[in-house]
Design a protein around this motif. Structure first.
Motif, short mmCIF file in Angstrom:
data_model
loop_
_atom_site.label_atom_id
_atom_site.label_comp_id
_atom_site.label_asym_id
_atom_site.label_seq_id
_atom_site.Cartn_x
_atom_site.Cartn_y
_atom_site.Cartn_z
N TYR A 40 0.43 -0.76 8.12
CA TYR A 40 -0.60 -0.56 7.11
C TYR A 40 -1.18 0.84 7.16
O TYR A 40 -1.48 1.44 6.13
N HIS B 220 2.00 4.48 7.11
CA HIS B 220 2.98 4.72 6.06
C HIS B 220 4.31 4.05 6.35
O HIS B 220 5.39 4.62 6.12
N HIS B 221 4.22 2.83 6.92
CA HIS B 221 5.39 1.97 7.04
C HIS B 221 6.49 2.58 7.90
O HIS B 221 7.66 2.60 7.56
N GLU C 259 1.69 -1.03 -1.17
CA GLU C 259 0.71 -0.24 -1.90
C GLU C 259 -0.27 0.47 -0.97
O GLU C 259 -1.05 1.30 -1.41
N ASP D 231 -2.11 2.88 1.42
CA ASP D 231 -2.08 4.28 1.83
C ASP D 231 -3.50 4.65 2.27
O ASP D 231 -4.18 5.43 1.61
N GLU E 1 -7.04 5.87 3.92
CA GLU E 1 -7.65 7.11 4.37
C GLU E 1 -8.88 6.84 5.24
O GLU E 1 -9.21 7.67 6.08
N ASP F 72 -10.47 1.35 3.56
CA ASP F 72 -9.15 0.90 3.12
C ASP F 72 -8.54 -0.13 4.06
O ASP F 72 -7.56 -0.78 3.71
#
Length: 473
Positions: free
Chosen positions: A144, A147-148, A170, A172, A174, A260
């Protein structure tokens, strides 16, 4: 012992018990049921895996499953979930992908572990909220926020919907929140900062690491803030808000912070459903009650690890202590007992060491005066600042040690300490002294090793003992 020893749970306590029982009584059939595909792993390494210092999740596995089977002769049944225990019939019910069956036992160990506690607030079921306890939860969190880098592999065992989130593609992030300023939470905060994320750390209490005392906690708080963590203390989370099923905000009484992702470290609840359903007695902590050998209230049924109570050696009280050494030690003792050589599971003095960015933080025993008085002691404390190496040897740093003794008996009760180096091994001498019931005079007279690269002539533990000794005179 009997002919068949069943173990429910394939991590620290379970595999230690199975290995010891099979080694000491090779003729015994030892069967381990593990509901996932993972056995014998180090969950304490998950923050460093999330950070990226540990490359692969498989690196956290202590011993490959095949070795338990091929080298130790254990019947290891992964992806087998025990769903019921019948002490009267002396059998368990096991669920697999192909259905269910029953297995009888002569002795049974419940080593079902614990599960990450979640805040009891609205929105806790949103995607992007991660209670870190299992390896799959660690994999999901790293995917998560990183970035995978590593996609979930097939055939890795049971995985809950909470652990493998539906919106990974989805994500990304921060800004990340950590709820719980405890050991894992602080280590995760460091991991997130290392990935260039903005980090907010929330805790309902007035300071981080409450069991370490105010002096140590304040140093850690200053260090976290200097490192870039935004601290929200005395700020219990009241609600998680989201959009389209995914976390977007953490809400307290005084603040609303857009995020996030959220990592949670607010405690561990013992997995006791099997025991409860079998009418096995639970203790005052909510974990399975056991005697000194790990026996439960049901005949020939033992419990060990995070699902079972531990005994605090200074107070004699049952406590929850979900850490690896206690689980491994208790499991090994149960294995010996089952093999016919009764061994006590032992107690704990709550020794803990952790990393907080560039600081090493450690504790053992009792330092807090209220806790000491509640245990029947008359506490006296000393706080010193020492150094970690000889003053003329390059690289030394300051070390703060806070120690407490009993005024009546002179017994050394415990210490907290913090420095950039050297606490991890020094706290073990404190744990030894507390466990042995040593007095301050006896601790101060210990013959510690000395060399300039490793410490001053008067080691900080000896130094704080000298100050305590003077206060007790």
């Amino acid at each position: 012992m009997g002919d068949q020893f069943l173990v429910v749970g394939g991590d620290a306590a379970g595999m230690s018990a199975a290995s010891k029982a099979k080694r000491d009584a090779p003729e015994t059939d030892v069967i381990v049921f593990e509901r996932s595909n993972w056995v014998s792993f180090g969950a304490c390494g998950l923050p460093y895996y999330v950070k990226g210092e540990i490359a692969k999740l498989e690196d956290l596995v202590v011993m490959e499953p095949r070795r338990f089977v091929e080298e130790r002769g254990i019947d290891l049944r992964r992806n087998h979930e025990v769903t019921a225990v019948d002490p009267d019939a002396r059998e368990v019910t096991v669920e697999t992908d192909d259905g269910h069956y029953r297995e009888s036992y002569d002795e049974l160990l419940l080593a079902t572990g614990g599960q990450a506690r979640l805040p009891d607030v609205p929105g806790v079921d949103l995607d992007g909220i991660f209670p870190i306890r299992s390896l799959e939860a660690g994999r999901a969190l790293r995917n998560y926020v990183a970035h995978h880098e590593e996609r979930p592999a097939r055939g890795i065992g049971s995985t809950s919907a909470r652990e493998l989130r539906s919106h990974l593609d989805e994500a990304d992030p921060e800004v990340v929140a950590v709820v719980g300023a405890n050991k894992i939470g602080i280590e995760l905060a460091e991991a997130f900062l290392a990935r260039d994320l903005e980090v907010h750390l929330f805790d309902s209490g007035p300071r981080v690491l409450r069991s370490f005392g105010a002096d140590i906690a304040e140093m850690v708080e200053d260090h976290l803030a200097e490192g870039g963590v935004e601290l929200h203390l005395d700020s219990p989370v009241e609600r998680f808000r989201g959009s389209d099923g995914t976390i977007t905000m953490v809400e307290t009484a005084d603040d609303r912070v857009a995020v996030d992702a959220v990592a949670v470290d607010v405690g561990v609840d013992p997995e006791v459903e099997l025991a409860e359903d079998a009418s096995i007695e639970l203790g005052p902590t909510g974990a399975v009650a056991t005697d000194e050998y790990g026996r439960t209230s049901a005949p020939d049924v033992f419990a060990a690890g995070d699902c079972a109570e531990k005994r605090e050696l200074l107070t004699g009280d049952p406590i929850l202590w979900p850490f690896a050494l206690a689980a491994n030690r208790a499991g090994r003792a149960v294995g010996r007992t089952v093999a016919g050589q009764p061994a006590a599971v032992g107690g704990v003095v709550r020794t803990l060491v952790m990393k907080a960015f560039d600081l090493q933080v450690a504790r053992s025993g009792i330092v807090d005066h209220d806790e000491a008085r509640a245990a029947g002691f008359d506490p006296v404390s000393a706080l010193i600042t020492s150094i970690t190496r000889a003053h003329y040897y390059p690289g030394w740093s300051r070390m703060v040690v806070h120690a407490t003794a009993d005024a009546e008996s002179g017994r050394f009760l415990g210490a907290n300490m913090v420095a950039e180096e050297g606490t991890a091994h020094r706290i073990n001498s404190v744990a030894t002294a507390v466990t042995a019931g040593m007095t301050v005079d006896e601790v101060g007279a210990l013959d510690f090793g000395y060399a300039p690269p490793f410490g001053p002539v008067w080691d900080p533990v000896l130094g704080v003992s000298k100050v305590l000794e003077a206060k007790l005179e």
